[in-house]
Enzyme design. Structure first.
Site, PDB file in Angstrom:
ATOM      1  N   TRP A 215       0.795  -1.222   0.000  1.00 43.56           N
ATOM      2  CA  TRP A 215       0.000   0.000   0.000  1.00 43.56           C
ATOM      3  C   TRP A 215       0.823   1.264   0.000  1.00 43.56           C
ATOM      4  CZ3 TRP A 215       2.102   2.185   4.185  1.00 43.56           C
ATOM      5  CH2 TRP A 215       2.588   1.327   5.173  1.00 43.56           C
TER       6      TRP A 215
ATOM      7  N   CYS B 244      10.281   1.793   1.470  1.00 44.98           N
ATOM      8  CA  CYS B 244      11.208   0.676   1.703  1.00 44.98           C
ATOM      9  C   CYS B 244      12.654   1.136   1.754  1.00 44.98           C
ATOM     10  CB  CYS B 244      11.020  -0.376   0.623  1.00 44.98           C
ATOM     11  SG  CYS B 244      11.227   0.274  -1.041  1.00 44.98           S
TER      12      CYS B 244
ATOM     13  N   SER C 153       6.618  -7.200   3.014  1.00 42.88           N
ATOM     14  CA  SER C 153       7.485  -7.443   4.164  1.00 42.88           C
ATOM     15  C   SER C 153       8.333  -8.701   3.956  1.00 42.88           C
ATOM     16  CB  SER C 153       6.626  -7.605   5.417  1.00 42.88           C
ATOM     17  OG  SER C 153       5.791  -8.733   5.265  1.00 42.88           O
TER      18      SER C 153
ATOM     19  N   LYS D  99      -2.665  -8.444  -7.508  1.00 38.79           N
ATOM     20  CA  LYS D  99      -3.446  -8.232  -6.282  1.00 38.79           C
ATOM     21  C   LYS D  99      -2.792  -7.115  -5.484  1.00 38.79           C
ATOM     22  CE  LYS D  99      -3.246  -9.479  -2.190  1.00 38.79           C
ATOM     23  NZ  LYS D  99      -3.670  -8.159  -1.630  1.00 38.79           N
TER      24      LYS D  99
ATOM     25  N   GLU E 203      12.873  -2.998  11.338  1.00 40.16           N
ATOM     26  CA  GLU E 203      12.326  -1.937  10.490  1.00 40.16           C
ATOM     27  C   GLU E 203      11.130  -1.291  11.198  1.00 40.16           C
ATOM     28  OE1 GLU E 203      10.071  -3.261   7.038  1.00 40.16           O
ATOM     29  OE2 GLU E 203      11.061  -1.761   5.795  1.00 40.16           O
TER      30      GLU E 203
ATOM     31  N   GLU F  95      10.875  -8.035  -3.349  1.00 45.23           N
ATOM     32  CA  GLU F  95      11.367  -6.706  -2.937  1.00 45.23           C
ATOM     33  C   GLU F  95      10.861  -6.497  -1.522  1.00 45.23           C
ATOM     34  OE1 GLU F  95      13.205  -4.949  -4.963  1.00 45.23           O
ATOM     35  OE2 GLU F  95      12.855  -5.987  -6.853  1.00 45.23           O
TER      36      GLU F  95
HETATM   37  P1  NAD Z   1       2.873  -7.258   3.655  1.00 42.12           P
HETATM   38  O1  NAD Z   1       3.895  -8.284   3.353  1.00 42.12           O
HETATM   39  O2  NAD Z   1       2.049  -7.424   4.858  1.00 42.12           O
HETATM   40  O3  NAD Z   1       1.838  -7.090   2.429  1.00 42.12           O
HETATM   41  C1  NAD Z   1       2.238  -6.849   1.117  1.00 42.12           C
HETATM   42  C2  NAD Z   1       1.262  -7.521   0.167  1.00 42.12           C
HETATM   43  O4  NAD Z   1       1.300  -8.924   0.395  1.00 42.12           O
HETATM   44  C3  NAD Z   1      -0.189  -7.096   0.349  1.00 42.12           C
HETATM   45  O5  NAD Z   1      -0.821  -7.030  -0.923  1.00 42.12           O
HETATM   46  C4  NAD Z   1      -0.784  -8.228   1.159  1.00 42.12           C
HETATM   47  O6  NAD Z   1      -2.180  -8.393   0.955  1.00 42.12           O
HETATM   48  C5  NAD Z   1      -0.021  -9.416   0.606  1.00 42.12           C
HETATM   49  N1  NAD Z   1       0.078 -10.564   1.511  1.00 42.12           N
HETATM   50  C6  NAD Z   1       0.035 -10.577   2.859  1.00 42.12           C
HETATM   51  N2  NAD Z   1       0.139 -11.846   3.320  1.00 42.12           N
HETATM   52  C7  NAD Z   1       0.260 -12.644   2.236  1.00 42.12           C
HETATM   53  C8  NAD Z   1       0.418 -14.051   2.047  1.00 42.12           C
HETATM   54  N3  NAD Z   1       0.481 -14.910   3.088  1.00 42.12           N
HETATM   55  N4  NAD Z   1       0.510 -14.527   0.780  1.00 42.12           N
HETATM   56  C9  NAD Z   1       0.479 -13.676  -0.272  1.00 42.12           C
HETATM   57  N5  NAD Z   1       0.318 -12.353  -0.158  1.00 42.12           N
HETATM   58  C10 NAD Z   1       0.225 -11.828   1.089  1.00 42.12           C
HETATM   59  O7  NAD Z   1       3.664  -5.875   3.679  1.00 42.12           O
HETATM   60  P2  NAD Z   1       3.103  -4.460   4.087  1.00 42.12           P
HETATM   61  O8  NAD Z   1       3.225  -4.310   5.547  1.00 42.12           O
HETATM   62  O9  NAD Z   1       1.807  -4.210   3.470  1.00 42.12           O
HETATM   63  O10 NAD Z   1       4.187  -3.521   3.357  1.00 42.12           O
HETATM   64  C11 NAD Z   1       5.244  -2.962   4.030  1.00 42.12           C
HETATM   65  C12 NAD Z   1       6.514  -3.777   3.808  1.00 42.12           C
HETATM   66  O11 NAD Z   1       6.814  -3.791   2.424  1.00 42.12           O
HETATM   67  C13 NAD Z   1       7.704  -3.147   4.474  1.00 42.12           C
HETATM   68  O12 NAD Z   1       8.483  -4.132   5.082  1.00 42.12           O
HETATM   69  C14 NAD Z   1       8.458  -2.514   3.340  1.00 42.12           C
HETATM   70  O13 NAD Z   1       9.827  -2.351   3.573  1.00 42.12           O
HETATM   71  C15 NAD Z   1       8.166  -3.451   2.210  1.00 42.12           C
HETATM   72  N6  NAD Z   1       8.325  -2.791   0.905  1.00 42.12           N
HETATM   73  C16 NAD Z   1       9.405  -3.121   0.146  1.00 42.12           C
HETATM   74  C17 NAD Z   1       9.624  -2.482  -1.076  1.00 42.12           C
HETATM   75  C18 NAD Z   1      10.834  -2.815  -1.915  1.00 42.12           C
HETATM   76  O14 NAD Z   1      10.873  -2.428  -3.084  1.00 42.12           O
HETATM   77  N7  NAD Z   1      11.825  -3.505  -1.388  1.00 42.12           N
HETATM   78  C19 NAD Z   1       8.707  -1.541  -1.520  1.00 42.12           C
HETATM   79  C20 NAD Z   1       7.609  -1.227  -0.728  1.00 42.12           C
HETATM   80  C21 NAD Z   1       7.421  -1.886   0.491  1.00 42.12           C
END
Ligand code: NAD
Length: 543
Positions: free
Chosen positions: A183, A314, A259, A207, A412, A280
């Site tokens: 998001w 990130c 994450s 998604k 983080e 990522e």
């Molecule tokens: P998250 O992992 O909770 O969610 C990210 C996405 O994964 C969402 O669409 C979520 O619905 C989906 N998801 C959650 N559980 C899942 C599962 N078991 N199977 C498949 N999909 C699933 O992360 P978040 O908290 O929403 O985002 C923040 C994190 O993202 C931070 O750690 C940040 O550093 C990282 N991030 C990394 C980058 C990069 O380019 N390295 C960019 C943006 C964010």
């Protein structure tokens, strides 16, 4: 009231909201999202469960949209559509595919006001931070639109028998790419990884995160307006833990941003199916301010790097290692700048920082600060939630005296909290920057750029910026971007960012010579001849 530059000193508080006289920031008037417009966007979803989720703007907590939810049958349908469309798309001349991206480039720039409004509504971020998103997507569309031909062209390699064995290496699309995105940069993350996948001849099922569906759907609408044929870009909505597995089970390749914890789950599932994935993930990114740094410039970079999108970035900097010789000056300059930041809700320009996305994020940030303070860290500026501005606002915060027993030392935060550390010795600073599990982004400030680059090469991060914090690498689309260690696998951007969506296929064309004895030659004589040839080729210096 807006704070004056330099108004806040150590222990002070940045921010404040403008009065109602400022119509651009009068949030109560701004959030009537047109229901017809919302329906036009959500109609693009493959979502037939009959369930809806009501999303809310983090700026005020008011409802924004009812988003229909997808189930496993919808994921199946999305993949079926994608597979049908991908057949013809993979045979569409590359120039036609690239033209879609070039049209998208112009559309994104033309429609930026609508895009920025949607991003601000859904994520609560400041408009200037939202602007990074259409900018990044325009850059991405243009970069791949112009370079895909060079990246995807069939290449010639040396054959085993010079002159008689011709080798062509083709780049074949994987098929259907599953993309799961977060998001925090809802427009960028919804589109940036999918554009090279499309150009390489794939279809996409995506998604986006549940909190920012409208922005992602607006991206889908723009792709359609840019002329992308039906069925190539399919969006499903729902919780990742429910839709993740059905998506991975049907994908030919998975691109995940989120994450590290979720990345591990995705990597395991992809390994089970023997499909590739790029991940990522998170970071705990360090900045090194060397003794000969331009302190003003470094402080400006640190503010942008730590508080863009309220630190929910990130590549945001969460650890500042500053040389003894400039530590006090840097700290004072940083605190002064942070104290002068404008923190307020609204869709207009002029805010330095907006809201966090959710109660969860606010709770994490508050917990990290409370834990640090309870264990002896000092808050130099910020440190408090600001419910007077909106439900999830938190002040930009600088901590000093953070030690390894504190949560925010290695974990983080993903929020507007940065810790200051003093160093005496550059080798020690590099070792401390490299400590911990992450390796996403780093930064080095020094007037001696050659020395800074030598130090950058020792920092174990996928991107390192000299005299910049994160934007120079992130906006340089020709450069690969991604994480080392627990920050990820694979790279977006550059050649790496498009070639990941292809299989290599080697086609050999053999002339004259056969690979076996000819004209009654015995196997033994054939082996002798080949041995002589190998020695000869080695003497001639052939690979
Ligand atoms: P998250 O992992 O909770 O969610 C990210 C996405 O994964 C969402 O669409 C979520 O619905 C989906 N998801 C959650 N559980 C899942 C599962 N078991 N199977 C498949 N999909 C699933 O992360 P978040 O908290 O929403 O985002 C923040 C994190 O993202 C931070 O750690 C940040 O550093 C990282 N991030 C990394 C980058 C990069 O380019 N390295 C960019 C943006 C964010």
């Amino acid at each position: 009231m807006t704070s004056q530059p330099g108004a806040a000193g150590p222990g002070g508080a940045p921010a404040s909201a403008p009065g109602p006289a400022d119509p651009e920031h009068d949030v109560t008037a701004s959030y009537a999202l047109d229901p017809a417009r919302v329906r036009a966007l959500t109609r693009r979803l493959v979502a037939t469960t009959g369930q809806v989720v009501v999303t809310r703007t983090p700026l005020t907590g008011q409802p924004l949209a009812s988003v229909p939810q997808s189930g496993e049958a919808d994921v199946e349908e999305a993949f079926a559509r994608a597979r049908r469309a991908q057949q013809a798309w993979s045979r569409t001349p590359l120039a036609e595919r690239a033209a879609v991206l070039m049209r998208l480039h112009d559309l994104v720039l033309d429609r930026q006001d609508e895009i920025l409004d949607l991003i601000c509504w859904e994520s609560g971020k400041a408009r200037k931070d939202a602007f990074d998103e259409p900018l990044h997507i325009a850059l991405t569309a243009r970069y791949y639109g112009r370079t895909a031909k060079a990246h995807l062209a069939t290449s010639r390699r040396a054959g085993v028998v010079p002159g008689l064995t011709r080798i062509d290496v083709n780049r074949v699309p994987k098929g259907v790419v599953g993309i799961i995105s977060p998001w925090n940069y809802p427009f960028t993350m919804a589109l940036c990884d999918g554009l090279p996948a499309l150009l390489a001849g794939n279809a996409v099922v995506t998604k986006p995160d549940a909190q920012t569906m409208l922005t992602a759907l607006y991206g889908a609408q723009l792709l359609e307006e840019a002329g992308l044929p039906e069925g190539l870009w399919n969006v499903v909505a729902g919780p990742g833990r429910e839709l993740g597995t059905p998506i991975i089970d049907r994908s030919d390749y998975v691109c995940f941003t989120g994450s590290t914890a979720t990345g591990r789950i995705i990597a395991r599932q992809c390994a089970e199916r023997l499909i590739g994935c790029s991940l990522e993930l998170g970071g705990k990114n360090p900045m090194l301010v060397l003794r000969d740094a331009d302190v003003d410039r470094a402080a400006e970079g640190a503010v942008r790097a730590s508080f863009s999108n309220a630190g929910q970035l990130c590549v945001a900097i969460e650890r500042l290692y500053v040389a003894d010789q400039v530590y006090d000056r840097f700290r004072d300059r940083l605190v002064e700048r942070v104290g002068a930041m404008h923190l307020r809700p609204g869709l207009g320009w002029g805010n330095d920082m907006g809201s966090l996305i959710s109660q969860d994020q606010l709770d994490t940030v508050q917990a990290h600060v409370d834990d640090a303070v309870a264990k002896g860290a000092r808050v130099l500026v910020g440190g408090k939630a600001r419910p007077d501005l909106g439900p999830f606002f938190f002040e930009p915060t600088v901590l000093e005296g953070v030690s390894p027993d504190m949560t925010c030392f290695g974990e983080e935060t993903f929020g507007p909290v940065v810790s200051l550390y003093r160093f005496h010795d550059e080798a020690d600073a590099v070792a401390r920057a490299n400590a911990g599990e992450y390796g996403l982004n780093g930064s080095v400030y020094s007037r001696d750029t050659a020395r800074a680059r030598a130090i950058a090469a020792q920092v174990r991060c996928g991107t390192v910026n000299v005299n910049e914090a994160f934007a120079a690498t992130f906006a340089s689309l020709a450069a690969p971007m991604g994480g080392m260690r627990q920050s990820g696998m694979g790279r977006r951007q550059g050649g790496e960012g498009i070639l990941r969506y292809t299989e290599t296929q080697s086609v050999a064309t053999q002339r004259l010579l056969r690979f076996g004895p000819v004209l009654g030659m015995s196997d033994r004589a054939y082996a002798r001849t080949m041995t002589t040839n190998l020695r000869l080729l080695n003497k001639l210096g052939r690979a």
